[in-house]
Write an enzyme that holds these catalytic residues in place. Structure first.
Site, PDB file in Angstrom:
ATOM      1  N   TYR A 291      54.179 -16.219 -45.810  1.00 49.74           N
ATOM      2  CA  TYR A 291      54.095 -15.797 -47.211  1.00 49.74           C
ATOM      3  C   TYR A 291      54.382 -17.002 -48.100  1.00 49.74           C
ATOM      4  CZ  TYR A 291      54.415 -12.831 -51.279  1.00 49.74           C
ATOM      5  OH  TYR A 291      54.190 -12.246 -52.494  1.00 49.74           O
ATOM      6  N   TYR A 341      45.624 -14.175 -53.804  1.00 46.41           N
ATOM      7  CA  TYR A 341      46.966 -13.582 -53.775  1.00 46.41           C
ATOM      8  C   TYR A 341      46.863 -12.072 -53.680  1.00 46.41           C
ATOM      9  CZ  TYR A 341      51.799 -12.559 -55.151  1.00 46.41           C
ATOM     10  OH  TYR A 341      53.094 -12.116 -55.168  1.00 46.41           O
TER      11      TYR A 341
END
Length: 392
Positions: A291, A341
């Site tokens: 992440y 994203y």
């Protein structure tokens, strides 16, 4: 707890991502589910579970999963929930689905994310004086933070990154090396938002500041789009259209406290459970999909999984280990810094693509053990998945 390889991912659906206008967040979610079902060779009626991670555009959608069920026309579900652990939600949804399937509560679960924070240019000026663009979506401020002028998640992460630099000697070049390495991966991914834009360390240093020590290239993109993943038993997955991606291990870690003091994420907690279930350690990982809300997050996560000692991730990345051809390929689609994203769905989706061997020019030859991490809040929540194309 399911055993290693008992649960599998059978379908993946990704809508077009980035500056995608003219679509609602619900429409993107429905499209993602349809793509995932087609990928698996399943129909809507085969689903008996639905989990939703609503993005910013959903607002306060506590019943978002029910809204999506209605939009899809699904009936008689045995599992449904709206979940939100920030960027750790994708991994948490897979884990929730796996536990429910292993317990016999349901058989086939769609895990879904969609968002539409980007507004078309004409929408941004819809109401005079009111900011409604992508920056406004994440530039929130609360309580004393607002009183003292600290606005948005960028400033909160910047404080933690600055302390990491102070304590361990992490440099601006180290942060830039993360951005450059991931852009090299994005240049191999035709679906990446910045696929056609090369990046050098000089370009990085020349980019505008957001909040020191972060340039704009230290911060993830803001994207519209949707992703859905179909989870089922390994036995059932083997009879479906695509080869299964087996869940070897999973875990969560939510450390609490102030990360500007600890400089640690939830990865040490989450990896302990996930690696034990998978029967691996960090040396067995071939690909890491981490992440990456910021370049700094990649550094601290590499350290917290034990790929390098605390404070050494900057040199590790600068030496090329995470770039194409490196010893530990990281964020092989370009990640959230250069591809798109979709909160934690970005690393999860790329992990599935790599495990299947479907990544084209960016495919990593050795892809039998794929690590996927999720991180939410200010290093507040964390999930780990260990995926593999092999059953055990």
């Amino acid at each position: 707890m399911p055993s290693k390889g008992e649960i599998a991912i059978a379908g993946l659906g990704q809508t077009r991502q980035g500056k995608v206008y003219g679509r609602s967040h619900m429409g993107l979610a429905v499209e993602a589910v349809e793509l995932a079902l087609a990928d698996a060779g399943l129909a809507r009626a085969d689903l008996d579970g639905l989990l939703l991670n609503p993005g910013i555009a959903w607002g306060n959608a506590a019943m978002g999963s029910f809204m999506l069920q209605q939009a899809l026309g699904l009936r008689d579900l045995k599992l449904q929930s709206t979940m939100n652990l920030g960027g750790a939600t994708a991994g948490a949804m897979i884990q929730h689905a796996a536990l429910a399937i292993a317990a016999g509560l349901c058989t086939t679960v769609a895990c879904v994310f969609s968002d539409r924070p980007l507004k078309a240019p004409q929408e941004q000026h819809a109401r005079a004086g009111k900011r409604e663009g992508s920056a406004a979506s994440y530039a929130f401020a609360r309580g004393l933070d607002a009183v003292y002028g600290q606005f948005g998640i960028n400033a909160m992460y910047a404080l933690v990154a600055r302390r990491h630099m102070h304590v361990y000697g992490t440099t601006q070049d180290h942060l830039g090396a993360v951005a450059v390495a991931q852009r090299r991966w994005a240049n191999r991914n035709p679906a990446a938002q910045l696929h056609a834009v090369p990046l050098t360390l000089a370009d990085y240093h020349a980019s505008r500041w957001i909040v020191e020590p972060f340039h704009i290239l230290d911060c993830c993109l803001v994207s519209n789009g949707g992703v859905a993943v179909i989870v089922t038993s390994a036995e059932r997955a083997r009879s479906l259209r695509k080869p299964p991606v087996y869940v070897w291990g999973m875990g969560q870690g939510h450390p609490g406290g102030d990360p500007s003091e600890t400089l640690v994420s939830g990865a040490p907690l989450a990896r302990t459970t996930a690696f034990a279930m998978a029967g691996i350690d960090a040396r067995d990982v071939r690909i890491a999909e981490l992440y990456d809300c910021y370049t700094f997050t990649v550094l601290v996560t590499l350290e917290d999984y034990g790929f390098c000692a605390k404070g050494e991730a900057g040199d590790f990345v600068a030496a090329g280990h995470t770039a194409p051809g490196g010893s530990l390929p990281v964020n092989t689609g370009g990640g959230q810094l250069s591809s798109a994203y979709m909160w934690g769905m970005t690393p999860l989706a790329e992990g599935i693509v790599q495990a299947r061997g479907e990544a084209g020019d960016r495919q990593v030859p050795r892809h039998d053990v794929v690590l996927v991490s999720g991180n939410g809040g200010l290093l507040s929540t964390h999930t780990t998945l260990v995926l593999s194309p092999l059953p055990s």
